[in-house]
Design an enzyme around this catalytic site. Structure first.
Site, mmCIF file in Angstrom:
data_model
loop_
_atom_site.group_PDB
_atom_site.id
_atom_site.type_symbol
_atom_site.label_atom_id
_atom_site.label_comp_id
_atom_site.label_asym_id
_atom_site.label_seq_id
_atom_site.Cartn_x
_atom_site.Cartn_y
_atom_site.Cartn_z
ATOM 1 N N ALA A 66 0.714 -1.155 0.103
ATOM 2 C CA ALA A 66 -0.202 -0.084 0.036
ATOM 3 C C ALA A 66 0.821 1.293 -0.037
ATOM 4 O O ALA A 66 2.122 1.252 0.340
ATOM 5 C CB ALA A 66 -1.043 -0.240 1.231
ATOM 6 N N ASP A 67 0.121 2.366 -0.405
ATOM 7 C CA ASP A 67 0.806 3.569 -0.381
ATOM 8 C C ASP A 67 -0.016 4.654 -0.178
ATOM 9 O O ASP A 67 -1.130 4.723 -0.709
ATOM 10 C CB ASP A 67 1.693 3.912 -1.527
ATOM 11 C CG ASP A 67 2.636 5.089 -1.585
ATOM 12 O OD1 ASP A 67 3.739 4.651 -0.775
ATOM 13 O OD2 ASP A 67 2.321 6.377 -1.819
ATOM 14 N N THR A 68 0.196 5.683 0.690
ATOM 15 C CA THR A 68 -0.806 6.675 1.029
ATOM 16 C C THR A 68 -0.152 7.999 0.883
ATOM 17 O O THR A 68 1.171 8.281 1.035
ATOM 18 C CB THR A 68 -1.112 6.714 2.524
ATOM 19 O OG1 THR A 68 -1.857 5.409 2.804
ATOM 20 C CG2 THR A 68 -2.213 7.884 2.758
#
Length: 183
Positions: A66-68
């Site tokens: 994931a990446d935010t």
């Protein structure tokens, strides 16, 4: 397997009562094509991270990456390099609404599914003294936009949120759970 150094993502995935192991840390240069729209960046980076871990997947294992990112207007606000940058980021967000987008990739040796989730966060006005207090006490150098919504700054600065609270923390667990059920 969860491929993330983020203690928040570990905590959030554990909330789902899904057994998982922690993938070993791999340094990945988080670069993206300049042609991407800001909202496309997190999903792109989640896929990039999944590619780096692909060789670790064996049998019926899956890896979650994931990446935010925080987006203010059309500007991507990443993680700060130092406390001064963190302070400036917080003051830049003060009194404004911004978008938090998390991209997620679920990858096996056979297939990959990606998705992203958007949450709108409205910050009230914060003073330089409040921002400095937060930066010094909570050291938000590992957080997109220089803040953790679950920390003090979330209690005193966040006026409203439209969308997933957990997405703002770094992993949209409701949507991840639904995707895992279908996967």
């Amino acid at each position: 397997m969860l491929a993330s150094k983020s203690p928040r993502r570990k905590e959030l995935l554990a909330m789902l009562d899904v057994p998982y192991s922690q993938a070993p840390a791999i340094d990945i240069e988080e670069r993206f094509p300049p042609s991407l729209r800001p909202t496309e960046i997190p999903e792109y980076l989640a896929r990039l991270k999944a590619e780096a871990y692909a060789e670790l997947i064996t049998g019926n294992e899956m890896i979650i990456t994931a990446d935010t990112v925080v987006i203010l207007g059309n500007e991507v606000i990443g993680k700060p390099d130092n406390p001064d940058a963190a302070l400036n980021m917080l003051l830049h967000l003060s009194g404004k609404e911004h978008l938090v987008v998390t991209g997620v990739a679920i990858t096996t040796s056979e297939r990959q599914e990606t998705f992203s989730v958007e949450s709108h966060v409205k910050f009230g006005h914060i003073t330089p003294m409040e921002a400095r207090y937060y930066v010094e006490k909570y050291i938000p150098l590992d957080k997109a936009g220089s803040y953790g919504i679950q920390e003090w700054i979330g209690a005193v600065a966040v006026e409203s949120i439209r969308g997933s609270f957990y997405n703002v923390m770094g992993l949209p667990v409701h949507q991840l759970y639904r995707h895992l059920q279908k996967f």
